[in-house]
Design an enzyme around this catalytic site. Sequence first.
Site, PDB file in Angstrom:
ATOM      1  CB  SER A  22     -10.306  -5.023  -2.937  1.00 20.58           C
ATOM      2  OG  SER A  22     -11.273  -4.070  -3.323  1.00 20.58           O
ATOM      3  NE  ARG A  46      -0.421  -3.287  -3.407  1.00 16.71           N
ATOM      4  CZ  ARG A  46      -1.288  -2.333  -3.057  1.00 16.71           C
ATOM      5  NH1 ARG A  46      -1.897  -1.619  -3.998  1.00 16.71           N
ATOM      6  NH2 ARG A  46      -1.545  -2.090  -1.808  1.00 16.71           N
ATOM      7  CG  HIS A  49      -6.546  -4.815  -5.816  1.00 15.00           C
ATOM      8  ND1 HIS A  49      -6.045  -3.551  -6.082  1.00 15.00           N
ATOM      9  CD2 HIS A  49      -7.744  -4.616  -5.215  1.00 15.00           C
ATOM     10  CE1 HIS A  49      -6.899  -2.644  -5.652  1.00 15.00           C
ATOM     11  NE2 HIS A  49      -7.939  -3.250  -5.135  1.00 15.00           N
TER      12      HIS A  49
END
Length: 226
Positions: A22, A46, A49
Amino acid sequence: MNTANVVTEQLTAAGRAIEHDSFAIIDAEAGPHAAYSDEQWFIVRRMIHANADFEFNGLTEFHPDAISAGLAAILRGGTAIVADVEMICVGLSATRLAHFGLFTHQFISDADVIVQAKAEATTRAVQAMRKAHRLGLLDNAIIGIGNAPTALIEIVRLIREEDLRPALVIGMPVGFVSAAESKALLAQIDDVPWIGIRGRKGGSTLVVAAIHALLGIAESRQRNAA
């Protein structure tokens, strides 16, 4: 010799592979992010994500001392993480927090907070921050605000008017009333480190993502120092 994080990674090989794939996709699709240092991008990535929203590449802002202050607070151990809502405390990994000796606190649903909010015609979020301050939890703490703009406005007031000095404020409340304004106020603070987002976007999941990213960087620092 182990050269990878252990505590702040997914617990299974399959989970780690998915997460790393990812991140690779995000890196490939994000486009330029030269405005961020490597460690800042580690946090922004992050956050992307967590929400699959590439606009955080650009909307996310950092006080110059945010990373160093956050890492120092984590690595010294015993640091309080004070959140505006329970969702942040629940979302943080207990194993990762325990590794660094960190403790979470939130008071949004406490009976005395509710009573005081009604008595003063304020919000529970404001009174929860005031309660944390009375208990001596906010100074030197990491403060995470992902839901309530009024909580962030109160933190800014405490910094300006009552000399509050948290280690780091992660101010990312989401919404249409005062959310953008509260984060704009945070961005005007010079003497306390912060991480914020411009505009209406935000949320507790982003605060959790930012803290987990900081924990990952902190583990790398620990490992490299060993």
